[in-house]
Design an enzyme around this catalytic site. Structure first.
Site, PDB file in Angstrom:
ATOM      1  N   ASN B  75      14.024  -3.076  17.355  1.00  0.00           N
ATOM      2  CA  ASN B  75      14.858  -3.975  18.144  1.00  0.00           C
ATOM      3  C   ASN B  75      15.071  -3.408  19.532  1.00  0.00           C
ATOM      4  OD1 ASN B  75      17.864  -2.963  18.665  1.00  0.00           O
ATOM      5  ND2 ASN B  75      17.085  -2.026  16.781  1.00  0.00           N
ATOM      6  N   CYS B 137      21.539   5.384  19.823  1.00  0.00           N
ATOM      7  CA  CYS B 137      20.804   4.222  20.323  1.00  0.00           C
ATOM      8  C   CYS B 137      19.734   4.680  21.313  1.00  0.00           C
ATOM      9  CB  CYS B 137      21.763   3.238  20.977  1.00  0.00           C
ATOM     10  SG  CYS B 137      20.943   1.693  21.380  1.00  0.00           S
ATOM     11  N   CYS B 345      -9.137   2.480 -15.920  1.00  0.00           N
ATOM     12  CA  CYS B 345      -9.945   2.440 -14.690  1.00  0.00           C
ATOM     13  C   CYS B 345     -10.638   1.090 -14.532  1.00  0.00           C
ATOM     14  CB  CYS B 345     -10.982   3.557 -14.740  1.00  0.00           C
ATOM     15  SG  CYS B 345     -12.213   3.456 -13.437  1.00  0.00           S
ATOM     16  N   CYS B 348     -13.186   0.610  -9.201  1.00  0.00           N
ATOM     17  CA  CYS B 348     -13.183   0.204  -7.798  1.00  0.00           C
ATOM     18  C   CYS B 348     -13.860   1.237  -6.906  1.00  0.00           C
ATOM     19  CB  CYS B 348     -11.760  -0.050  -7.311  1.00  0.00           C
ATOM     20  SG  CYS B 348     -10.805   1.463  -7.175  1.00  0.00           S
ATOM     21  N   CYS B 351     -11.435   6.215  -5.559  1.00  0.00           N
ATOM     22  CA  CYS B 351     -11.182   7.646  -5.745  1.00  0.00           C
ATOM     23  C   CYS B 351     -12.422   8.430  -5.358  1.00  0.00           C
ATOM     24  CB  CYS B 351     -10.801   7.936  -7.199  1.00  0.00           C
ATOM     25  SG  CYS B 351     -11.985   7.291  -8.407  1.00  0.00           S
ATOM     26  N   CYS B 355     -12.580  11.058  -2.115  1.00  0.00           N
ATOM     27  CA  CYS B 355     -12.786  12.481  -2.375  1.00  0.00           C
ATOM     28  C   CYS B 355     -14.128  12.940  -1.806  1.00  0.00           C
ATOM     29  CB  CYS B 355     -12.715  12.765  -3.873  1.00  0.00           C
ATOM     30  SG  CYS B 355     -12.640  14.532  -4.247  1.00  0.00           S
ATOM     31  N   CYS B 387      -6.911  11.131  -4.675  1.00  0.00           N
ATOM     32  CA  CYS B 387      -7.452  10.072  -5.532  1.00  0.00           C
ATOM     33  C   CYS B 387      -6.329   9.320  -6.231  1.00  0.00           C
ATOM     34  CB  CYS B 387      -8.432  10.647  -6.552  1.00  0.00           C
ATOM     35  SG  CYS B 387      -7.700  11.920  -7.596  1.00  0.00           S
ATOM     36  N   CYS B 391      -5.858   5.241  -5.854  1.00  0.00           N
ATOM     37  CA  CYS B 391      -6.146   4.420  -7.041  1.00  0.00           C
ATOM     38  C   CYS B 391      -5.186   3.240  -7.116  1.00  0.00           C
ATOM     39  CB  CYS B 391      -6.018   5.252  -8.312  1.00  0.00           C
ATOM     40  SG  CYS B 391      -6.349   4.273  -9.791  1.00  0.00           S
TER      41      CYS B 391
END
Ligand SMILES: Cc1cc2nc3c(=O)[nH]c(=O)nc-3n(C[C@H](O)[C@H](O)[C@H](O)COP(=O)(O)OP(=O)(O)OC[C@H]3O[C@@H](n4cnc5c(N)ncnc54)[C@H](O)[C@@H]3O)c2cc1C
Ligand SMILES: Cc1cc2nc3c(=O)[nH]c(=O)nc-3n(C[C@H](O)[C@H](O)[C@H](O)COP(=O)(O)O)c2cc1C
Ligand code: SF4
Ligand code: SF4
Ligand code: SF4
Lengths: 455, 425
Positions: B75, B137, B345, B348, B351, B355, B387, B391
């Site tokens: 703001n 502020c 698992c 996908c 991980c 890594c 990982c 995940c």
């Protein structure tokens, strides 16, 4: 009791109030808004070695195109799609994603709710088309000429791939309009607003492609001439025949090939002029059967029954399609095979079926019990095939190799037994879908280019 | 039922959830709604001297992440833009209507003893429970020599705190700005000046985003933008670090802490309390969802406290502080390794690629009959947690302890440390 025979055959057009025709053939799945697209795109995990990508026959880089939507780079997204699949717009609408990319999506494994890849693909490609953006530039002309036969997904994909690489392509097409089954086969509510033609215009707009309509291979042009006049030939002929029922009454008026009915429907500017029976029987278990059934219903048919000789899992229509037929009010009757079409006054009145079952060897047999389904029209949808004779196969015998089912034998480059003749789409083996036809055309274009560059 | 009642430097409230000094506490109308919704207390929107400040139109910026709205918020508003007298009247009225709630008044006036003396007298007359000095502020006011301009100079903090204790009997909270290298400087100064408590953090100087069409920072005010104060869920880690540093500082012992910064639910509140805060203050979450969230916060905290047998807030206040140590006190021989729950698992590959590309090549990507399989290579795993964090499936990758039979060993005693402690002869 009145027999069905006492009721006159009932085939008529204009069964519905006029405005129903419009709504009945509207977009089956409306496009995503920007907001919806952003929410859906955010669901994608941006997988590495993404399973969805492997499940797409054209191998679109799905995580990348979705990430680009999320990052507000929709042009880049659409380009990623179209580079892998020039008919990404049609495929976004017609792919049975439930058995392709979305089935493989890891979110299906995780929560039974895949990222709706198809709808995102449509969002990106629509965005590009709406703005008239041409993402491709043609390479310097190579002076090489290629003949493509058939302006369906396979042919156009091949033509576009070659044109972008600088080659000059002539497409010979038997029908008056390009697009193949995109124009004449796909259900009307999947490709609305003349999308098939708009997409063809986009494909042609890159330049270097000329389509000659009304030119049929085996009638107006011949493979030997094409091979002599062009540096390479691609055959994207699709199917050209329909399997027959081989039962009594098949030749009666009112017994129609589902694909012909659909083609007529797709071409009718005013759907209210199309005659449709009050009672329809569709024989078959594929997407053509489902499409014919649903579209009959949407034209105003009252009772529509699909009869298939095996159970739900045997149907080649996906579970999603079957469910959609059922929620559209189509009855699906399994385990029955047609025995005869019964007529009165030369017109179809009923179809007689025999119940089927699997015998001890697991083979399909009739049970010896019969039933009849009243019908004013019967649509045959038990599969299409490719009959080589129609392209003058006689003269090719011994030169060109065919598979036992009549289709062209090709290698992984979609090359036939003739070195400069390639083929793809429904006229070669594989899953008969728009997306795989596009992939065949793409692979053949790359192989042709390699071949021409080497010589 | 756990007891949520709070006694914070003598200021009582039925629960430790206060609304921070901000738009939600700007006037009677809002504060009455807040108290009806169940908030334990409020710190009234900062008062200043008349004539009131003037605010711009277009005031807020937000950081949305991956579809999450307001992951961070900023703001460019100033202190209250209403006349002092109006605010004082309303404070008085609210306190009369809700005697059991905490009403603390936030103040910011020029750095002169007379100004402070003056306003303190007026605030005291309202019956308010305490004051909070706004030294935080980061924009607008600091350019005028107030707010974080004071908060960044420990000597000023101490001086103003001293004035306030001299001219008023009210409990004193000093609100700290995070726009400083070491929070202990102003915190210790507040203590020296006699403050009863500190509250933190105020907002962090920030540019929320750049509107690339206008080529100006957002929020855009007629084609221009300015830096603002950053708050909301994204700042919580920064705030907690500062809270914890004060809580464990020997010099700050006895200073109460009101925790602020990204608190949106009971869990956030419990974390701040475990790090030594004894009340918490909320702004962004209320501005995002309305006052009703307090009910869920109180209920959640209550249920959790019951599950842990904590009778009251005090029972776990600062409980995590003994475990908040310096890096050199961590056991270098403690070992964990990643473990993948193969059933959970979803393949996908995240991980693996994380890594492989950026860590220790400890997640193998296999294909078994075409099917993907990701496996931890334990010899390579250093237990970095990367990982586990990437995940997308909760509890699919867990870090498991490996006892290698090695003794407790910190950097202070490690052979690689040239300055290691020498064993006694
Ligand atoms: C009713 C129906 C619904 C379908 N729905 C879907 C769906 O929802 N999703 C999906 O992915 N797929 C669907 N398909 C399948 C999909 O349409 C085809 O797999 C795809 O069109 C095949 O592309 P193609 O280029 O090989 O053949 P086609 O699309 O058939 O194109 C072949 C072209 O070659 C021309 N041609 C043929 N013979 C000659 C000749 N001798 N000389 C010159 N030109 C010739 C034809 O006129 C045609 O234009 C459907 C098919 C049908 C029949
Ligand atoms: C695991 C990790 C280790 C880091 N180590 C260093 C470091 O050794 N030296 C350094 O100057 N910055 C270090 N950084 C900070 C980064 O260089 C960078 O300034 C910071 O992460 C902010 O950038 P980003 O969040 O936009 O990536 C590290 C960051 C991370 C995440
Ligand atoms: S599998 Fe699903 S989540 Fe993963 S990249 Fe593909 S669409 Fe995204
Ligand atoms: S929240 Fe929206 S409507 Fe309300 S004052 Fe602010 S800008 Fe105006
Ligand atoms: S990140 Fe998790 S879900 Fe994805 S492959 Fe690795 S272990 Fe499996």
């Amino acid at each position: 009791m009145t027999s069905v025979m006492d009721v006159p055959a009932d085939i008529a057009s204009g069964r519905l109030p006029l405005r129903d025709y419009e709504t009945n053939f509207e977009d089956a799945t409306p496009p995503l808004s920007r907001k919806q697209a952003l929410i859906e795109a955010a669901r994608c995990y941006y997988c590495y070695d993404a399973p969805c990508m492997e499940a797409c026959p054209t191998g679109i880089d799905i995580p990348s195109f979705i990430a680009r939507i999320a990052a507000d780079n929709v042009k880049g997204s659409a380009t990623t799609i179209l580079e892998a699949n020039i008919m990404g717009g049609t495929c976004a609408r017609v792919c049975p994603t439930e058995i392709l990319c979305e089935q493989a999506c890891v979110r299906t494994a995780q929560e039974q709710k895949p990222v709706t890849i198809g709808s995102l693909q449509r969002y990106a490609t629509d965005w590009l088309f709406e703005r008239g953006i041409q993402p491709f530039t043609r390479a310097e002309p190579t002076g090489r000429k290629i003949a493509v036969v058939g302006a369906g997904p396979a042919g156009l994909s091949c033509a576009h791939g070659l044109a972008v690489l600088g080659h000059e392509v002539t497409v010979f097409e038997a029908r008056p309009k390009p697009g193949g089954l995109n124009e004449y086969g796909i259900a009307a509510y999947k490709l609305t607003n003349d999308f098939a033609q708009r997409e063809v215009d986009f494909i042609l707009s890159v330049g270097g492609i000329t389509i000659e309509h009304g030119k049929a291979l085996g009638r107006d042009i011949h493979l030997a001439e094409l091979r002599a006049d062009y540096d390479a030939v691609f055959l994207g002929l699709g199917h050209n025949a329909v399997n027959a029922l081989m039962i009594e009454g098949e030749g009666l008026e009112g017994v129609v090939n589902a694909v012909d009915f659909i083609a007529e429907l797709r071409q009718a500017a005013d759907k209210s002029t199309l005659p449709i029976g009050r009672r329809i029987v569709v024989i078959g278990g594929g997407n053509t059967a489902v499409d014919a059934a649903i579209q009959s219903k949407r034209l105003g048919a009252e009772d529509v029954t699909i009869v298939y000789r095996r159970g739900p899992d045997g149907m080649s229509a996906t579970h999603m399609e079957q469910e959609w037929a059922q929620t559209s009010g189509v009855r699906i009757k399994h385990w029955a095979q047609p025995r005869q079409v019964i007529a009165m006054d030369g017109r179809v009145r009923e179809v007689e079926f025999e119940y089927t079952m699997l015998n001890e060897e697991g083979r399909l047999t009739g049970t010896g019990e019969f039933f009849r389904v009243p019908a004013d029209m019967v649509f045959k949808a038990i599969g299409q095939c490719f009959v080589p004779a129609s392209i003058g196969a006689g003269e090719l015998n011994g030169v060109l190799e065919f598979r036992p089912d009549g289709r062209f034998a090709v290698n992984e480059d979609r090359q036939t037994s003739l070195p400069n003749v390639f083929a793809g789409g429904d006229c070669v083996a594989g899953i008969d879908l728009t997306v795989s036809a596009v992939q065949d055309g793409k692979l053949a274009a790359a192989a042709i280019h390699r071949q021409l560059s080497a010589s | 039922m756990a007891n949520l009642v709070s006694d914070f430097i003598g200021i009582r409230s039925p629960n430790p959830f206060w609304l921070a000094s901000a738009p939600p506490t700007d006037k009677e109308y809002n504060v009455v709604r807040a108290f009806k919704a169940g908030w334990g207390g409020v710190v009234w929107k900062t008062l200043g001297e008349d004539p009131p400040v003037v605010n711009v139109s277009s005031r807020y910026g937000a950081f949305s992440y991956n579809g999450t709205r307001i992951a961070g918020f900023n703001n460019i508003e100033l202190i209250t833009d209403r006349p002092l007298e109006v605010n004082l009247q309303e404070i008085k009225s609210v306190k009369r209507q809700f005697p059991d709630r905490a009403v603390v008044v936030s103040l910011m006036v020029p750095c002169e003893e007379e100004s402070w003396k003056n306003i303190l007298r007026q605030v005291e007359e309202t019956g308010a429970d305490g004051i909070e000095l706004n030294f935080g502020c980061p924009h607008g006011m600091s350019e005028r020599g107030m707010g974080s301009a004071v908060g960044q100079v420990p000597e000023y903090v101490e001086m103003v705190a001293r004035w306030c204790k001299k001219h008023s009997r009210m409990p004193l909270i000093v609100k700290l700005t995070p726009n400083i290298t070491n929070i202990l400087g102003p915190a210790r100064a507040a203590k020296r000046g006699g403050a009863d408590a500190v509250s933190l953090i105020n907002t962090i100087q920030s540019i929320m985003s750049v509107d690339l069409d206008v080529m100006a920072p957002t929020p855009v005010v007629g084609g221009k933008g300015t830096h603002g104060g950053y708050c909301g869920p994204a700042v919580k880690p920064i705030a907690m670090h500062m809270v914890a540093d004060i809580a464990r500082d020997p010099e700050c012992q006895g200073l109460a802490i009101s925790g602020i910064g990204g608190i949106s639910n009971w869990h956030d509140a419990a974390e701040f309390i475990s790090l030594g805060a004894s009340t918490v203050q909320v702004c962004t979450a209320a501005m995002h969802h309305g006052f009703r969230i307090v009910e869920d916060m109180a209920d959640g905290l209550n249920n959790w406290m019951d599950s842990r047998d904590f009778a009251d807030i005090r029972a776990f206040t600062g409980m995590a502080i003994p475990n908040y140590v310096h890096w050199q006190d961590l056991n270098l021989n403690y070992k964990i390794v990643a473990n993948i729950d193969q059933d959970a698992c979803i393949k996908c590959g995240l991980c693996h690629i994380a890594c492989e590309d950026t860590a220790h090549q400890a997640v193998g990507a296999l294909r078994i009959d075409g099917a993907r399989r990701y496996e931890i290579i334990e010899e390579e795993c250093v237990g970095c947690n990367l990982c586990m964090h990437v995940c997308p499936v909760e509890n699919c990758i867990t870090m498991q302890e490996r006892d290698e039979g090695k003794p407790f060993l910190t950097w202070q005693d490690h052979p690689n440390n040239p300055m290691r402690r020498q064993a006694a002869e």
